[in-house]
Design a protein around this motif. Sequence first.
Motif, short mmCIF file in Angstrom:
data_model
loop_
_atom_site.label_atom_id
_atom_site.label_comp_id
_atom_site.label_asym_id
_atom_site.label_seq_id
_atom_site.Cartn_x
_atom_site.Cartn_y
_atom_site.Cartn_z
N SER A 35 12.67 -0.02 -3.93
CA SER A 35 13.31 0.92 -2.98
C SER A 35 14.62 0.32 -2.50
N GLY A 36 14.54 -0.60 -1.52
CA GLY A 36 15.76 -1.32 -1.13
C GLY A 36 16.00 -2.51 -2.05
N GLY A 37 14.92 -3.05 -2.59
CA GLY A 37 15.01 -4.18 -3.53
C GLY A 37 15.19 -5.54 -2.87
N GLY A 76 11.53 10.49 3.89
CA GLY A 76 11.35 9.97 2.54
C GLY A 76 11.21 8.46 2.55
N SER A 77 10.43 7.97 1.60
CA SER A 77 10.13 6.53 1.57
C SER A 77 11.37 5.69 1.24
N ALA A 78 12.37 6.29 0.58
CA ALA A 78 13.54 5.50 0.17
C ALA A 78 14.71 5.65 1.15
N LYS A 108 19.91 -1.63 3.60
CA LYS A 108 19.20 -1.69 2.31
C LYS A 108 17.70 -1.48 2.49
N ILE A 109 17.11 -2.16 3.46
CA ILE A 109 15.65 -2.11 3.63
C ILE A 109 15.21 -0.67 3.88
N THR A 110 14.19 -0.24 3.16
CA THR A 110 13.73 1.15 3.29
C THR A 110 12.41 1.23 4.04
N GLY A 113 9.65 0.49 1.53
CA GLY A 113 9.64 -0.94 1.21
C GLY A 113 9.07 -1.75 2.35
N ASN A 114 9.38 -1.37 3.58
CA ASN A 114 8.86 -2.12 4.73
C ASN A 114 7.35 -1.97 4.84
N VAL A 115 6.85 -0.75 4.73
CA VAL A 115 5.40 -0.59 4.93
C VAL A 115 4.59 -1.09 3.73
N ARG A 118 5.00 -7.31 1.21
CA ARG A 118 3.94 -8.33 1.08
C ARG A 118 3.93 -9.24 2.30
N MET A 119 4.90 -9.07 3.19
CA MET A 119 4.93 -9.88 4.41
C MET A 119 3.99 -9.26 5.44
N ILE A 120 3.69 -10.03 6.48
CA ILE A 120 2.62 -9.59 7.38
C ILE A 120 3.09 -8.60 8.45
N GLY A 161 0.07 1.92 -10.03
CA GLY A 161 0.96 2.97 -10.55
C GLY A 161 1.31 4.04 -9.54
N GLU A 162 0.66 4.02 -8.37
CA GLU A 162 0.99 5.01 -7.34
C GLU A 162 2.18 4.52 -6.51
N PHE A 163 2.90 5.47 -5.92
CA PHE A 163 3.94 5.07 -4.97
C PHE A 163 4.01 6.04 -3.81
N LEU A 164 4.59 5.59 -2.69
CA LEU A 164 4.72 6.43 -1.50
C LEU A 164 5.97 7.29 -1.65
N VAL A 181 8.81 -2.51 21.95
CA VAL A 181 9.30 -3.78 22.50
C VAL A 181 8.99 -4.90 21.51
N LYS A 182 10.06 -5.58 21.09
CA LYS A 182 9.91 -6.68 20.14
C LYS A 182 10.27 -7.99 20.83
N LYS A 183 9.36 -8.92 20.82
CA LYS A 183 9.62 -10.23 21.43
C LYS A 183 9.79 -11.25 20.31
N TYR A 191 11.81 -12.50 12.86
CA TYR A 191 10.52 -11.83 12.79
C TYR A 191 9.92 -11.87 14.20
N PRO A 192 9.02 -10.96 14.49
CA PRO A 192 8.53 -10.91 15.88
C PRO A 192 7.50 -11.99 16.20
N ILE A 193 7.49 -12.40 17.47
CA ILE A 193 6.29 -13.08 17.98
C ILE A 193 5.25 -11.97 18.17
C1 LIG Z 1 16.89 -10.74 6.78
C2 LIG Z 1 15.54 -10.05 6.79
C3 LIG Z 1 14.83 -9.97 7.97
C4 LIG Z 1 13.60 -9.30 8.02
N1 LIG Z 1 12.97 -9.15 9.22
C5 LIG Z 1 11.84 -8.39 9.29
C6 LIG Z 1 11.23 -8.11 10.54
O1 LIG Z 1 11.65 -8.57 11.60
N2 LIG Z 1 10.14 -7.29 10.55
C7 LIG Z 1 9.63 -6.73 9.40
O2 LIG Z 1 8.67 -5.95 9.47
N3 LIG Z 1 10.17 -7.02 8.20
C8 LIG Z 1 11.25 -7.81 8.12
N4 LIG Z 1 11.82 -8.09 6.91
C9 LIG Z 1 11.05 -7.75 5.70
C10 LIG Z 1 11.44 -6.44 5.05
O3 LIG Z 1 11.21 -5.37 5.92
C11 LIG Z 1 10.58 -6.31 3.79
O4 LIG Z 1 10.84 -7.39 2.93
C12 LIG Z 1 10.73 -5.00 3.04
O5 LIG Z 1 9.82 -5.00 1.98
C13 LIG Z 1 12.08 -4.80 2.41
O6 LIG Z 1 12.21 -3.42 2.05
P1 LIG Z 1 12.86 -2.99 0.67
O7 LIG Z 1 13.07 -1.53 0.75
O8 LIG Z 1 14.03 -3.82 0.34
O9 LIG Z 1 11.63 -3.32 -0.29
P2 LIG Z 1 11.59 -3.57 -1.88
O10 LIG Z 1 12.08 -4.94 -2.20
O11 LIG Z 1 12.21 -2.44 -2.62
O12 LIG Z 1 10.00 -3.49 -2.10
C14 LIG Z 1 9.09 -4.32 -1.42
C15 LIG Z 1 7.69 -4.09 -1.97
O13 LIG Z 1 7.27 -2.75 -1.71
C16 LIG Z 1 7.00 -2.03 -2.93
N5 LIG Z 1 7.51 -0.69 -2.72
C17 LIG Z 1 8.79 -0.36 -2.34
N6 LIG Z 1 8.88 0.97 -2.16
C18 LIG Z 1 7.66 1.48 -2.43
C19 LIG Z 1 7.12 2.81 -2.41
N7 LIG Z 1 7.87 3.88 -2.08
N8 LIG Z 1 5.82 2.99 -2.74
C20 LIG Z 1 5.05 1.92 -3.07
N9 LIG Z 1 5.50 0.65 -3.12
C21 LIG Z 1 6.78 0.43 -2.78
C22 LIG Z 1 7.73 -2.79 -4.02
O14 LIG Z 1 7.16 -2.62 -5.29
C23 LIG Z 1 7.61 -4.23 -3.50
O15 LIG Z 1 6.35 -4.76 -3.82
C24 LIG Z 1 13.04 -8.76 6.84
C25 LIG Z 1 13.74 -8.86 5.63
C26 LIG Z 1 14.99 -9.48 5.60
C27 LIG Z 1 15.74 -9.54 4.30
#
Ligand SMILES: Cc1cc2nc3c(=O)[nH]c(=O)nc-3n(C[C@H](O)[C@H](O)[C@H](O)COP(=O)(O)OP(=O)(O)OC[C@H]3O[C@@H](n4cnc5c(N)ncnc54)[C@H](O)[C@@H]3O)c2cc1C
Length: 278
Positions: A35-37, A76-78, A108-110, A113-115, A118-120, A161-164, A181-183, A191-193
């Motif tokens: 998505s954002g990559g 939209g997810s993207a 860039k971040i979508t 991609g956020n939901v 792989r991060m917590i 093979g599924e995507f949002l 509120v983000k601390k 990243y948040p506490i």
């Molecule tokens: C500088 C920085 C700071 C950050 N700080 C925070 C923070 O404070 N809080 C926080 O929550 N996150 C934070 N992040 C993490 C960020 O939100 C995630 O890494 C997120 O995945 C990036 O989104 P993306 O669109 O680039 O994802 P992508 O790199 O495109 O994809 C991430 C993962 O999601 C999968 N994916 C993407 N889109 C879909 C879809 N539509 N359906 C199914 N799977 C999909 C991909 O296959 C991949 O496994 C931070 C990242 C950066 C770079």
Amino acid sequence: MIPFDFDYYRPATVQEAVSLYARLDREGKRPLYWSGGTEIATFARWNRIYTEAVIDLKAVPECRALTVGDREMTFGSALSLSEIHDSGAFPLLGETGGGIADRTSRNKITLGGNVCSRMIYKEAVLPLLLADSDVLVAGASGVRRVPIGRLFDRSMRIGRGEFLVQFVMDAGYRTMPYASVKKRKASAIEYPIVTVAALATGSGIRFAFSGLCDFPFRSAEMERILNRRELPAGERIRQAAARLPAPVIGDIKASAEYRKWVWTITTEDVLKALEPQA
Ligand SMILES: Cc1cc2nc3c(=O)[nH]c(=O)nc-3n(C[C@H](O)[C@H](O)[C@H](O)COP(=O)(O)OP(=O)(O)OC[C@H]3O[C@@H](n4cnc5c(N)ncnc54)[C@H](O)[C@@H]3O)c2cc1C
């Protein structure tokens, strides 16, 4: 530098994306939806991810939808976190996403991609949980619409093979009183506490949390306790803390004890601010 080569695909329809994934998977290319990559590129550089083909979802029109109707709103997810924030369509979602990373990264971040990260933290899922969103998920048998409460359990439970495609929710949520509120430990882009997101509906306050445990969550049991107005706020929070779904994280940013204290005072502040409006 990314230490391996991969092919880049940019399908124009949902069906094309799903079919591409199936073919590339059969060919052993270990495809990834993109998505954002930003996470894929970062993890690839660290050798924590490997793929021979990425499928960019940004040219699929449904993944780029942003509509607010009388009954429902659709994201939209993207869509990038910046686009959602700047649209003002759903302030709770815009603000929570607007607390993630820095502006350049949020361009860039979508949402998808956020939901699916792989991060917590996955902070953008908090408003989606609070608004009881439906998720449109594309797969081999078409697009299904699933309540987020059935799909998100510590992470998005989607099949291979599924995507949002989209998140759809009642448009009434956009005007309800809310808090997000983000601390953080020190800088404005960490990243948040803990992050506490809350929404005051006509029937009480909904709460969702990120950073406290090693996954984001909304807990019906904790919410029921936090809404027991006959008890003092501090007592409600103490009882809710006893129902946390997992241990509180302790790491280099904050010990578990400190993190729980930050969560306690933040939740109390949110409760006091929203209760008169709930
Ligand atoms: C500088 C920085 C700071 C950050 N700080 C925070 C923070 O404070 N809080 C926080 O929550 N996150 C934070 N992040 C993490 C960020 O939100 C995630 O890494 C997120 O995945 C990036 O989104 P993306 O669109 O680039 O994802 P992508 O790199 O495109 O994809 C991430 C993962 O999601 C999968 N994916 C993407 N889109 C879909 C879809 N539509 N359906 C199914 N799977 C999909 C991909 O296959 C991949 O496994 C931070 C990242 C950066 C770079």
